[in-house]
Write a protein that holds these residues in place. Sequence first.
Motif, PDB file in Angstrom:
ATOM      1  N   GLU A  39      13.740  -4.987  20.414  1.00 31.32           N
ATOM      2  CA  GLU A  39      12.887  -6.108  20.055  1.00 31.32           C
ATOM      3  C   GLU A  39      11.476  -5.611  19.746  1.00 31.32           C
ATOM      4  O   GLU A  39      10.853  -6.049  18.772  1.00 31.32           O
ATOM      5  N   ALA A  40      11.011  -4.674  20.586  1.00 29.12           N
ATOM      6  CA  ALA A  40       9.667  -4.126  20.345  1.00 29.12           C
ATOM      7  C   ALA A  40       9.637  -3.362  19.020  1.00 29.12           C
ATOM      8  O   ALA A  40       8.667  -3.456  18.253  1.00 29.12           O
ATOM      9  N   PHE A  41      10.713  -2.623  18.746  1.00 30.94           N
ATOM     10  CA  PHE A  41      10.796  -1.868  17.495  1.00 30.94           C
ATOM     11  C   PHE A  41      10.830  -2.820  16.309  1.00 30.94           C
ATOM     12  O   PHE A  41      10.127  -2.604  15.313  1.00 30.94           O
ATOM     13  N   ASP A  42      11.680  -3.872  16.414  1.00 29.39           N
ATOM     14  CA  ASP A  42      11.732  -4.863  15.337  1.00 29.39           C
ATOM     15  C   ASP A  42      10.361  -5.501  15.138  1.00 29.39           C
ATOM     16  O   ASP A  42       9.910  -5.717  14.016  1.00 29.39           O
ATOM     17  N   SER A  43       9.711  -5.778  16.260  1.00 29.89           N
ATOM     18  CA  SER A  43       8.372  -6.380  16.194  1.00 29.89           C
ATOM     19  C   SER A  43       7.392  -5.407  15.541  1.00 29.89           C
ATOM     20  O   SER A  43       6.577  -5.797  14.700  1.00 29.89           O
ATOM     21  N   SER A  44       7.502  -4.111  15.912  1.00 24.62           N
ATOM     22  CA  SER A  44       6.591  -3.128  15.324  1.00 24.62           C
ATOM     23  C   SER A  44       6.902  -2.920  13.847  1.00 24.62           C
ATOM     24  O   SER A  44       5.991  -2.711  13.032  1.00 24.62           O
ATOM     25  N   GLU A  45       8.209  -2.990  13.485  1.00 25.69           N
ATOM     26  CA  GLU A  45       8.559  -2.861  12.058  1.00 25.69           C
ATOM     27  C   GLU A  45       7.972  -4.018  11.259  1.00 25.69           C
ATOM     28  O   GLU A  45       7.440  -3.829  10.171  1.00 25.69           O
ATOM     29  N   SER A  46       8.107  -5.225  11.817  1.00 29.58           N
ATOM     30  CA  SER A  46       7.569  -6.365  11.068  1.00 29.58           C
ATOM     31  C   SER A  46       6.041  -6.284  11.027  1.00 29.58           C
ATOM     32  O   SER A  46       5.411  -6.620  10.025  1.00 29.58           O
ATOM     33  N   ARG A  47       5.428  -5.780  12.121  1.00 27.93           N
ATOM     34  CA  ARG A  47       3.965  -5.593  12.125  1.00 27.93           C
ATOM     35  C   ARG A  47       3.574  -4.542  11.098  1.00 27.93           C
ATOM     36  O   ARG A  47       2.576  -4.701  10.376  1.00 27.93           O
ATOM     37  N   GLU A  48       4.409  -3.467  11.021  1.00 25.57           N
ATOM     38  CA  GLU A  48       4.153  -2.421  10.039  1.00 25.57           C
ATOM     39  C   GLU A  48       4.246  -2.991   8.624  1.00 25.57           C
ATOM     40  O   GLU A  48       3.417  -2.687   7.756  1.00 25.57           O
ATOM     41  N   MET A  49       5.247  -3.850   8.393  1.00 25.14           N
ATOM     42  CA  MET A  49       5.394  -4.468   7.068  1.00 25.14           C
ATOM     43  C   MET A  49       4.190  -5.352   6.763  1.00 25.14           C
ATOM     44  O   MET A  49       3.674  -5.355   5.634  1.00 25.14           O
ATOM     45  N   GLU A  50       3.712  -6.076   7.766  1.00 26.69           N
ATOM     46  CA  GLU A  50       2.549  -6.926   7.561  1.00 26.69           C
ATOM     47  C   GLU A  50       1.321  -6.064   7.213  1.00 26.69           C
ATOM     48  O   GLU A  50       0.536  -6.406   6.322  1.00 26.69           O
ATOM     49  N   LEU A  51       1.198  -4.950   7.980  1.00 28.04           N
ATOM     50  CA  LEU A  51       0.056  -4.069   7.712  1.00 28.04           C
ATOM     51  C   LEU A  51       0.142  -3.436   6.323  1.00 28.04           C
ATOM     52  O   LEU A  51      -0.876  -3.299   5.622  1.00 28.04           O
ATOM     53  N   LYS A  52       1.338  -3.028   5.908  1.00 34.73           N
ATOM     54  CA  LYS A  52       1.506  -2.445   4.575  1.00 34.73           C
ATOM     55  C   LYS A  52       1.152  -3.468   3.503  1.00 34.73           C
ATOM     56  O   LYS A  52       0.484  -3.151   2.507  1.00 34.73           O
ATOM     57  N   THR A  53       1.636  -4.705   3.723  1.00 36.46           N
ATOM     58  CA  THR A  53       1.334  -5.761   2.752  1.00 36.46           C
ATOM     59  C   THR A  53      -0.177  -6.012   2.701  1.00 36.46           C
ATOM     60  O   THR A  53      -0.784  -6.133   1.615  1.00 36.46           O
ATOM     61  N   ALA A  54      -0.784  -6.052   3.896  1.00 36.49           N
ATOM     62  CA  ALA A  54      -2.246  -6.282   3.943  1.00 36.49           C
ATOM     63  C   ALA A  54      -2.984  -5.119   3.281  1.00 36.49           C
ATOM     64  O   ALA A  54      -3.982  -5.318   2.552  1.00 36.49           O
ATOM     65  N   LEU A  55      -2.500  -3.873   3.497  1.00 34.62           N
ATOM     66  CA  LEU A  55      -3.119  -2.708   2.883  1.00 34.62           C
ATOM     67  C   LEU A  55      -2.996  -2.758   1.369  1.00 34.62           C
ATOM     68  O   LEU A  55      -3.963  -2.471   0.643  1.00 34.62           O
ATOM     69  N   LYS A  56      -1.811  -3.152   0.877  1.00 35.14           N
ATOM     70  CA  LYS A  56      -1.633  -3.270  -0.585  1.00 35.14           C
ATOM     71  C   LYS A  56      -2.581  -4.309  -1.144  1.00 35.14           C
ATOM     72  O   LYS A  56      -3.203  -4.100  -2.194  1.00 35.14           O
ATOM     73  N   ASN A  57      -2.632  -5.425  -0.431  1.00 34.90           N
ATOM     74  CA  ASN A  57      -3.539  -6.488  -0.912  1.00 34.90           C
ATOM     75  C   ASN A  57      -4.984  -6.003  -0.919  1.00 34.90           C
ATOM     76  O   ASN A  57      -5.747  -6.266  -1.867  1.00 34.90           O
ATOM     77  N   THR A  58      -5.363  -5.279   0.112  1.00 37.93           N
ATOM     78  CA  THR A  58      -6.729  -4.760   0.193  1.00 37.93           C
ATOM     79  C   THR A  58      -6.982  -3.770  -0.933  1.00 37.93           C
ATOM     80  O   THR A  58      -8.043  -3.793  -1.586  1.00 37.93           O
ATOM     81  N   LYS A  59      -6.018  -2.859  -1.192  1.00 35.26           N
ATOM     82  CA  LYS A  59      -6.179  -1.875  -2.273  1.00 35.26           C
ATOM     83  C   LYS A  59      -6.299  -2.570  -3.622  1.00 35.26           C
ATOM     84  O   LYS A  59      -7.136  -2.199  -4.459  1.00 35.26           O
ATOM     85  N   SER A  60      -5.431  -3.539  -3.835  1.00 33.54           N
ATOM     86  CA  SER A  60      -5.502  -4.202  -5.144  1.00 33.54           C
ATOM     87  C   SER A  60      -6.804  -4.970  -5.282  1.00 33.54           C
ATOM     88  O   SER A  60      -7.409  -4.997  -6.359  1.00 33.54           O
ATOM     89  N   GLN A  61      -7.278  -5.574  -4.185  1.00 31.04           N
ATOM     90  CA  GLN A  61      -8.547  -6.288  -4.249  1.00 31.04           C
ATOM     91  C   GLN A  61      -9.689  -5.288  -4.480  1.00 31.04           C
ATOM     92  O   GLN A  61     -10.607  -5.545  -5.253  1.00 31.04           O
TER      93      GLN A  61
END
Length: 197
Positions: free
Chosen positions: A147-169
């Motif tokens: 569960e913690a791993f799944d949570s960290s994976e989804s957090r990682e996906m959120e961070l990657k998405t946020a990073l992409k959004n930040t880079k594109s901005q």
Amino acid sequence: MKSLVKKTCYFIFLLLIMSTYVVSAHSGRTDANGGHWDRKAGTYHYHNGGSSSSVKPKTPQNNSNSPAANESTNKINELSSERDRLKNDNIKFQTETTRLKQNNDSLSMEINTLKESIKSLESTIEELKIKNTELEDKLSEYEKREEAFDSSESREMELKTALKNTKSQRNMSIGFSILPLMGLLGTLYKLFKNKSI
């Protein structure tokens, strides 16, 4: 089986009583010579040290044909047959008792072996319960980790998405800030070019 034992004991008791009656001394009924005739043996004998006399006692009449004598003889024969049958039954009973004791001993040994097997199995069951509890604890720990791993994976996906959004901005804002600079540089270039000419 119990009724056979009871019957056997009853008949043995009856035979003992009858045999003591037949064997025991009688209460008298001696003649003038101090003796009497034994009808079974067909002999005359004396009691209490009676003396022989030259007078031969009178032979009693043979009453073997009388109904009472026949009935007594028949009863004695029946009791004798019954005694023999009871002896045979007693021998069979003793043989059966011995066989049953042997079977009982054998069954007792088997029961003891089974009890030992049961104790061993109970011990094994306890060990398996302990191992099962340990495995359930480990499984619960792994589920929490997953569960913690799944949570960290989804957090990682959120961070990657946020990073992409930040880079594109950032790229967009860099692009928007470079365009005016390029225009300014182009204007400056034109100015310098015109001055040098």
